[in-house]
Design an enzyme around this catalytic site. Structure first.
Site, PDB file in Angstrom:
ATOM      1  N   GLY A  50     -45.260  30.642  26.108  1.00 49.86           N
ATOM      2  CA  GLY A  50     -44.771  29.274  26.203  1.00 49.86           C
ATOM      3  C   GLY A  50     -44.410  28.715  24.853  1.00 49.86           C
ATOM      4  O   GLY A  50     -44.478  29.411  23.838  1.00 49.86           O
ATOM      5  N   GLU A  66     -38.753  30.280  27.403  1.00 53.06           N
ATOM      6  CA  GLU A  66     -39.892  30.646  26.557  1.00 53.06           C
ATOM      7  C   GLU A  66     -40.547  31.947  27.025  1.00 53.06           C
ATOM      8  O   GLU A  66     -40.925  32.786  26.209  1.00 53.06           O
ATOM      9  CB  GLU A  66     -40.927  29.519  26.514  1.00 53.06           C
ATOM     10  CG  GLU A  66     -40.557  28.381  25.596  1.00 53.06           C
ATOM     11  CD  GLU A  66     -40.645  28.736  24.117  1.00 53.06           C
ATOM     12  OE1 GLU A  66     -41.251  29.762  23.743  1.00 53.06           O
ATOM     13  OE2 GLU A  66     -40.092  27.973  23.315  1.00 53.06           O
ATOM     14  N   GLU A  70     -40.621  35.309  24.659  1.00 56.97           N
ATOM     15  CA  GLU A  70     -41.890  35.821  24.140  1.00 56.97           C
ATOM     16  C   GLU A  70     -42.350  37.115  24.791  1.00 56.97           C
ATOM     17  O   GLU A  70     -43.219  37.803  24.242  1.00 56.97           O
ATOM     18  CB  GLU A  70     -42.983  34.760  24.269  1.00 56.97           C
ATOM     19  CG  GLU A  70     -42.740  33.588  23.337  1.00 56.97           C
ATOM     20  CD  GLU A  70     -43.889  32.614  23.289  1.00 56.97           C
ATOM     21  OE1 GLU A  70     -44.938  32.855  23.920  1.00 56.97           O
ATOM     22  OE2 GLU A  70     -43.743  31.587  22.596  1.00 56.97           O
ATOM     23  N   PRO A  87     -55.482  14.165  24.171  1.00 59.24           N
ATOM     24  CA  PRO A  87     -55.152  14.076  22.749  1.00 59.24           C
ATOM     25  C   PRO A  87     -56.088  14.886  21.853  1.00 59.24           C
ATOM     26  O   PRO A  87     -55.824  15.047  20.673  1.00 59.24           O
ATOM     27  CB  PRO A  87     -55.273  12.582  22.448  1.00 59.24           C
ATOM     28  CG  PRO A  87     -56.185  12.052  23.484  1.00 59.24           C
ATOM     29  CD  PRO A  87     -55.989  12.901  24.706  1.00 59.24           C
ATOM     30  N   GLU A 118     -47.785  41.258  20.300  1.00 63.45           N
ATOM     31  CA  GLU A 118     -48.139  42.146  21.409  1.00 63.45           C
ATOM     32  C   GLU A 118     -48.076  41.353  22.706  1.00 63.45           C
ATOM     33  O   GLU A 118     -48.328  40.151  22.730  1.00 63.45           O
ATOM     34  CB  GLU A 118     -49.564  42.675  21.183  1.00 63.45           C
ATOM     35  CG  GLU A 118     -50.020  43.717  22.146  1.00 63.45           C
ATOM     36  CD  GLU A 118     -51.431  44.223  21.830  1.00 63.45           C
ATOM     37  OE1 GLU A 118     -51.995  44.897  22.714  1.00 63.45           O
ATOM     38  OE2 GLU A 118     -51.974  43.940  20.746  1.00 63.45           O
TER      39      GLU A 118
END
Length: 148
Positions: A50, A66, A70, A87, A118
């Site tokens: 992500g 994403e 990746e 937060p 990896e």
């Protein structure tokens, strides 16, 4: 936080929007990426694929992009699992609003970029230890397992 100034000159601190994919195959394995060691935050640890949402894309477009960047995997059956806006997320130095999606692998059609060193399929009952896992991703995977 993203520091910026609105058109009227008012300063603001805005949140980052990120997407993460919980990719689970038919063998009940989850796809994780090991963050490159040169990553400023949580380098060398296992994470869900992500990243940050780009301008002019939807959340779904972001999670598709994403994941492919990746891992090299195209995904399908994408469904929102959870939104995390805490937060004070563990091991996070800024407030991100994270959208976690469940999905299935469809086709390996590319190679992973250099953001991860990896990519590996883990059995859902054989996940990396918490200290080997980036951010709060292990907690999110456990939430998925409790609510699937």
């Amino acid at each position: 936080m993203i520091k910026c100034t609105f058109e009227n000159g008012t300063p603001a601190s805005l949140r980052h929007v990120v997407v993460d994919a919980i990719v689970v195959n038919k063998k009940k394995e989850i796809l994780l990426v090991k963050r490159s060691k040169d990553k400023v935050t949580e380098g060398g640890k296992w994470a869900l694929p992500g990243g940050f949402m780009d301008r002019d894309e939807t959340l779904i477009e972001a999670v598709l992009r994403e994941t492919k960047e990746e891992t090299g995997w195209e995904i399908g059956d994408v469904e929102l699992l959870r939104v995390v806006d805490n937060p004070k997320r563990r091991n996070e130095d800024r407030q991100n609003v994270a959208f976690f999606y469940t999905c299935v692998p469809v086709k390996k059609s590319g190679k992973a970029d250099d953001e991860s060193s990896e990519q590996r399929w883990f059995k859902l009952d054989g996940l990396p230890e918490e200290e080997e896992t980036a951010f709060d991703h292990l907690e999110i995977i456990e939430f998925y397992l409790r609510n699937k």
